[in-house]
Design a protein around this motif. Structure first.
Motif, PDB file in Angstrom:
ATOM      1  N   THR A  99      52.186  37.086 -46.826  1.00 12.25           N
ATOM      2  CA  THR A  99      51.678  35.759 -47.157  1.00 12.25           C
ATOM      3  C   THR A  99      50.684  35.268 -46.114  1.00 12.25           C
ATOM      4  O   THR A  99      49.606  34.765 -46.457  1.00 12.25           O
ATOM      5  CB  THR A  99      52.845  34.763 -47.280  1.00 12.25           C
ATOM      6  OG1 THR A  99      53.746  35.224 -48.279  1.00 12.25           O
ATOM      7  CG2 THR A  99      52.347  33.376 -47.634  1.00 12.25           C
ATOM      8  N   CYS A 102      47.413  37.096 -46.479  1.00  8.28           N
ATOM      9  CA  CYS A 102      46.630  36.602 -47.625  1.00  8.28           C
ATOM     10  C   CYS A 102      46.018  35.234 -47.330  1.00  8.28           C
ATOM     11  O   CYS A 102      44.874  34.971 -47.713  1.00  8.28           O
ATOM     12  CB  CYS A 102      47.503  36.537 -48.869  1.00  8.28           C
ATOM     13  SG  CYS A 102      47.948  38.162 -49.492  1.00  8.28           S
ATOM     14  N   ILE A 103      46.748  34.364 -46.665  1.00  9.23           N
ATOM     15  CA  ILE A 103      46.203  33.047 -46.331  1.00  9.23           C
ATOM     16  C   ILE A 103      45.036  33.192 -45.355  1.00  9.23           C
ATOM     17  O   ILE A 103      43.979  32.581 -45.536  1.00  9.23           O
ATOM     18  CB  ILE A 103      47.304  32.143 -45.734  1.00  9.23           C
ATOM     19  CG1 ILE A 103      48.281  31.730 -46.829  1.00  9.23           C
ATOM     20  CG2 ILE A 103      46.698  30.911 -45.073  1.00  9.23           C
ATOM     21  CD1 ILE A 103      49.504  31.002 -46.317  1.00  9.23           C
ATOM     22  N   ALA A 105      43.107  35.833 -44.894  1.00  6.57           N
ATOM     23  CA  ALA A 105      41.980  36.470 -45.570  1.00  6.57           C
ATOM     24  C   ALA A 105      41.328  35.505 -46.554  1.00  6.57           C
ATOM     25  O   ALA A 105      40.102  35.487 -46.690  1.00  6.57           O
ATOM     26  CB  ALA A 105      42.456  37.724 -46.294  1.00  6.57           C
ATOM     27  N   GLY A 106      42.119  34.701 -47.216  1.00  8.42           N
ATOM     28  CA  GLY A 106      41.570  33.749 -48.177  1.00  8.42           C
ATOM     29  C   GLY A 106      40.746  32.655 -47.525  1.00  8.42           C
ATOM     30  O   GLY A 106      39.769  32.169 -48.097  1.00  8.42           O
ATOM     31  N   MET A 107      41.122  32.270 -46.307  1.00  9.78           N
ATOM     32  CA  MET A 107      40.363  31.227 -45.614  1.00  9.78           C
ATOM     33  C   MET A 107      38.948  31.675 -45.294  1.00  9.78           C
ATOM     34  O   MET A 107      38.028  30.873 -45.226  1.00  9.78           O
ATOM     35  CB  MET A 107      41.072  30.822 -44.322  1.00  9.78           C
ATOM     36  CG  MET A 107      42.274  29.946 -44.550  1.00  9.78           C
ATOM     37  SD  MET A 107      43.091  29.523 -43.010  1.00  9.78           S
ATOM     38  CE  MET A 107      41.792  28.688 -42.135  1.00  9.78           C
ATOM     39  N   ALA A 109      37.268  34.174 -47.047  1.00 13.68           N
ATOM     40  CA  ALA A 109      36.781  35.017 -48.132  1.00 13.68           C
ATOM     41  C   ALA A 109      35.372  34.639 -48.574  1.00 13.68           C
ATOM     42  O   ALA A 109      34.637  35.478 -49.062  1.00 13.68           O
ATOM     43  CB  ALA A 109      37.736  34.937 -49.318  1.00 13.68           C
ATOM     44  N   THR A 110      34.999  33.402 -48.408  1.00 13.86           N
ATOM     45  CA  THR A 110      33.649  33.002 -48.804  1.00 13.86           C
ATOM     46  C   THR A 110      32.661  33.444 -47.740  1.00 13.86           C
ATOM     47  O   THR A 110      33.036  33.932 -46.688  1.00 13.86           O
ATOM     48  CB  THR A 110      33.565  31.474 -48.975  1.00 13.86           C
ATOM     49  OG1 THR A 110      33.865  30.866 -47.722  1.00 13.86           O
ATOM     50  CG2 THR A 110      34.528  30.987 -50.032  1.00 13.86           C
ATOM     51  N   THR A 114      36.151  29.194 -45.480  1.00 12.24           N
ATOM     52  CA  THR A 114      36.645  27.895 -45.887  1.00 12.24           C
ATOM     53  C   THR A 114      36.794  26.959 -44.697  1.00 12.24           C
ATOM     54  O   THR A 114      36.576  25.762 -44.804  1.00 12.24           O
ATOM     55  CB  THR A 114      37.997  28.061 -46.591  1.00 12.24           C
ATOM     56  OG1 THR A 114      37.849  29.050 -47.600  1.00 12.24           O
ATOM     57  CG2 THR A 114      38.464  26.786 -47.224  1.00 12.24           C
TER      58      THR A 114
END
Length: 147
Positions: A99, A102-103, A105-107, A109-110, A114
């Protein structure tokens, strides 16, 4: 826990914390771990700008793999490791590790991440009343029209 003492900390150290008050710092582990992460970040940054097959990008990734491998070997052999490897063997925490990965990497990802875009969006929405109406001053004192 010591009740009524100057410290409210538990008397025994938690996982990963040294139970010896005068334990020597793990300098080789700190150097190899930090160097490996710096080489990894540099390789990712350079790969995005110059291509993933660029020579310096590949050397950077190779250095990261080598330094982090040395870090893991050192951590498995010292008596007071910076990162106890037994933490990676705990199957109860795999979900939380995935988790957090993923958090993180998601922050980012743009394109700019983010963490960079959300404060800009907040400024665009909330700070509109605080901006000048028609002109913005430049560092040399001149005013330029704002779009």
């Amino acid at each position: 826990m010591h009740v009524g003492s100057r410290s409210a900390w538990p008397s025994s150290a938690g996982p990963g914390l040294s139970s010896k008050p005068n334990a020597a710092p793990d300098a080789p582990g700190a150097i190899t771990g930090t160097g490996g992460l710096i080489a990894l970040v540099y390789g990712i940054t350079r790969g995005g700008e110059h291509g993933w097959t660029d020579g310096l990008t590949l050397v950077s990734f190779g250095a990261a793999v080598a330094l982090l491998a040395v870090f893991l070997v050192l951590q498995s052999r010292v008596s007071e490791p910076m990162m106890p490897l037994r933490l990676l063997k705990d199957r109860n925490h795999y979900g939380s590790y995935a988790t957090m990965l993923c958090i993180g990497a998601g922050m980012f990802a743009t394109r700019h991440g983010t963490a960079f875009l959300i404060p800009l969006a907040a400024l665009a929405v909330w700070a509109q009343d605080h901006l000048p109406d028609k002109e913005s001053p430049t560092p040399d004192g001149r005013s330029t029209p704002r779009c």
